[in-house]
Design an enzyme around this catalytic site. Structure first.
Site, PDB file in Angstrom:
ATOM      1  N   THR A   1      -0.951  -1.759   5.703  1.00  0.00           N
ATOM      2  CA  THR A   1       0.013  -2.773   6.383  1.00  0.00           C
ATOM      3  C   THR A   1       0.218  -1.897   7.501  1.00  0.00           C
ATOM      4  O   THR A   1       0.405  -0.797   7.706  1.00  0.00           O
ATOM      5  CB  THR A   1       1.134  -2.994   5.514  1.00  0.00           C
ATOM      6  OG1 THR A   1       0.962  -3.738   4.468  1.00  0.00           O
ATOM      7  CG2 THR A   1       2.454  -3.509   6.372  1.00  0.00           C
ATOM      8  N   GLY A   2       0.772  -2.549   8.778  1.00  0.00           N
ATOM      9  CA  GLY A   2       1.121  -1.964   9.900  1.00  0.00           C
ATOM     10  C   GLY A   2       0.011  -2.080  11.248  1.00  0.00           C
ATOM     11  O   GLY A   2      -0.906  -2.925  10.902  1.00  0.00           O
ATOM     12  N   SER A   3       0.256  -2.002  12.358  1.00  0.00           N
ATOM     13  CA  SER A   3      -0.654  -2.177  13.478  1.00  0.00           C
ATOM     14  C   SER A   3      -2.134  -1.370  13.413  1.00  0.00           C
ATOM     15  O   SER A   3      -2.754  -2.189  13.863  1.00  0.00           O
ATOM     16  CB  SER A   3       0.239  -1.914  14.820  1.00  0.00           C
ATOM     17  OG  SER A   3       0.585  -0.233  14.727  1.00  0.00           O
TER      18      SER A   3
ATOM     19  N   GLY B   1      -2.636   2.894   7.421  1.00  0.00           N
ATOM     20  CA  GLY B   1      -2.121   3.763   8.619  1.00  0.00           C
ATOM     21  C   GLY B   1      -1.089   4.705   7.796  1.00  0.00           C
ATOM     22  O   GLY B   1      -0.875   4.791   6.892  1.00  0.00           O
ATOM     23  N   ALA B   2      -0.424   5.451   8.944  1.00  0.00           N
ATOM     24  CA  ALA B   2       0.427   6.205   8.762  1.00  0.00           C
ATOM     25  C   ALA B   2       1.460   6.384  10.077  1.00  0.00           C
ATOM     26  O   ALA B   2       1.279   6.315  10.822  1.00  0.00           O
ATOM     27  CB  ALA B   2       0.186   7.782   8.234  1.00  0.00           C
TER      28      ALA B   2
ATOM     29  N   GLU C   1       1.958  -0.152  -0.923  1.00  0.00           N
ATOM     30  CA  GLU C   1       0.953   0.631  -0.166  1.00  0.00           C
ATOM     31  C   GLU C   1       0.542   1.717  -1.061  1.00  0.00           C
ATOM     32  O   GLU C   1      -0.477   2.207  -1.492  1.00  0.00           O
ATOM     33  CB  GLU C   1       1.307   1.078   1.163  1.00  0.00           C
ATOM     34  CG  GLU C   1       1.520   0.070   2.427  1.00  0.00           C
ATOM     35  CD  GLU C   1       2.059   0.460   3.612  1.00  0.00           C
ATOM     36  OE1 GLU C   1       1.674   0.265   4.534  1.00  0.00           O
ATOM     37  OE2 GLU C   1       2.936   1.457   3.526  1.00  0.00           O
TER      38      GLU C   1
ATOM     39  N   LYS D   1       5.289   7.080   5.297  1.00  0.00           N
ATOM     40  CA  LYS D   1       4.841   5.775   5.199  1.00  0.00           C
ATOM     41  C   LYS D   1       6.025   4.745   5.174  1.00  0.00           C
ATOM     42  O   LYS D   1       6.804   5.314   4.380  1.00  0.00           O
ATOM     43  CB  LYS D   1       3.437   5.536   4.549  1.00  0.00           C
ATOM     44  CG  LYS D   1       2.187   5.802   5.117  1.00  0.00           C
ATOM     45  CD  LYS D   1       1.054   5.609   4.114  1.00  0.00           C
ATOM     46  CE  LYS D   1       0.893   3.955   3.954  1.00  0.00           C
ATOM     47  NZ  LYS D   1       0.710   3.378   5.315  1.00  0.00           N
TER      48      LYS D   1
ATOM     49  N   GLY E   1       7.180   2.400   7.625  1.00  0.00           N
ATOM     50  CA  GLY E   1       7.943   1.956   8.772  1.00  0.00           C
ATOM     51  C   GLY E   1       7.907   0.293   8.648  1.00  0.00           C
ATOM     52  O   GLY E   1       8.507  -0.248   9.202  1.00  0.00           O
TER      53      GLY E   1
END
Length: 232
Positions: free
Chosen positions: A28-30, A84-85, A105, A96, A98
């Site tokens: 998850t995330g950009s 991601g991180a 996750e 992680k 954000g």
């Protein structure tokens, strides 16, 4: 390359580790979304994989791209998770959460044989903690839980504001599991291993955003390409 281009470069290189028939955790995330998009392109070209999303948001994106999806109840063992991180250090310890998906996750990552982290160069730090550490907390008694978190953190040299996350409307942010997130602005975390274990012993804490001993490899995008960091 700018930061977003670095993220995409890391995502594209992560495809080198994907083989037909694999069962994948989708982060998850950009940065993870870059990977989901390039993975979707490969699926359209005929790559056979199945994915387990770490959030409702990722599940919707993957589904829209035609990526076959499953869940950990039907597929409890995965080959690789790509995620991601918010921060990582040279020992592949991570912060992680954000995006508010740290619990799912971590569950997905630890159900996998390997976790590969993809990130831009700004995420690689000498000491964790500049990014506020997210902690997932059940709503019942959350104020008492947050006070206990502050007490425990101080014994590890971590002080600073601990605040319940709110959404864009100023209302409490709820995770996909209907819990709160408290963001801990410590600035620096001298002992990530000790703090992670201690926070998880507090009643009311579901889990925290320190990922210790979980990631096996990181692909870091840089202005000139990508670098690989492997766990020692």
């Amino acid at each position: 390359m700018n930061a977003d281009e670095q993220k995409k470069a890391a995502a594209v290189r992560a495809l080198d580790f994907i083989e037909p028939g694999m069962k994948l955790g989708l982060g998850t995330g950009s940065t993870a979304e870059h990977f989901v998009r390039v993975l979707g392109e490969r699926v359209k070209e005929g790559l056979r994989i199945v994915g387990v999303p770490t959030s409702e948001r990722t599940g919707k994106l993957a589904g829209s791209l035609g990526i076959p999806l499953t869940n950990l109840d039907d597929t409890p063992h995965l080959d690789i998770t790509i995620d991601g991180a918010d921060e990582l250090d040279i020992e592949l310890r991570l912060i992680k959460g954000g995006g508010g998906a740290l619990l799912r996750e971590k569950i997905v990552a630890t159900a996998s044989d390997r976790m590969i982290v993809i990130a831009d160069a700004s995420k690689l730090v000498t000491t964790l903690g500049a990014f506020p550490l997210p902690v997932e907390v059940i709503p019942f008694g959350c104020t008492a839980t947050a006070r206990k978190m502050a007490d425990v953190a101080s014994t590890f040299g971590c002080t600073g504001k601990i605040a319940r996350r709110t959404d864009e409307y100023g209302e409490p942010f709820f995770t996909d599991s209907e819990n709160f997130i408290f963001d801990c602005t410590f600035g620096t975390i001298p002992d990530p291993d000790g703090l992670a274990a201690a926070l998880n012993r507090i009643a009311g804490v579901v889990d925290n955003g320190l990922f210790i001993g979980i990631a096996n490899l990181a692909i870091v995008g840089t202005p000139s390409g990508t670098n690989i960091i492997e766990a020692k």
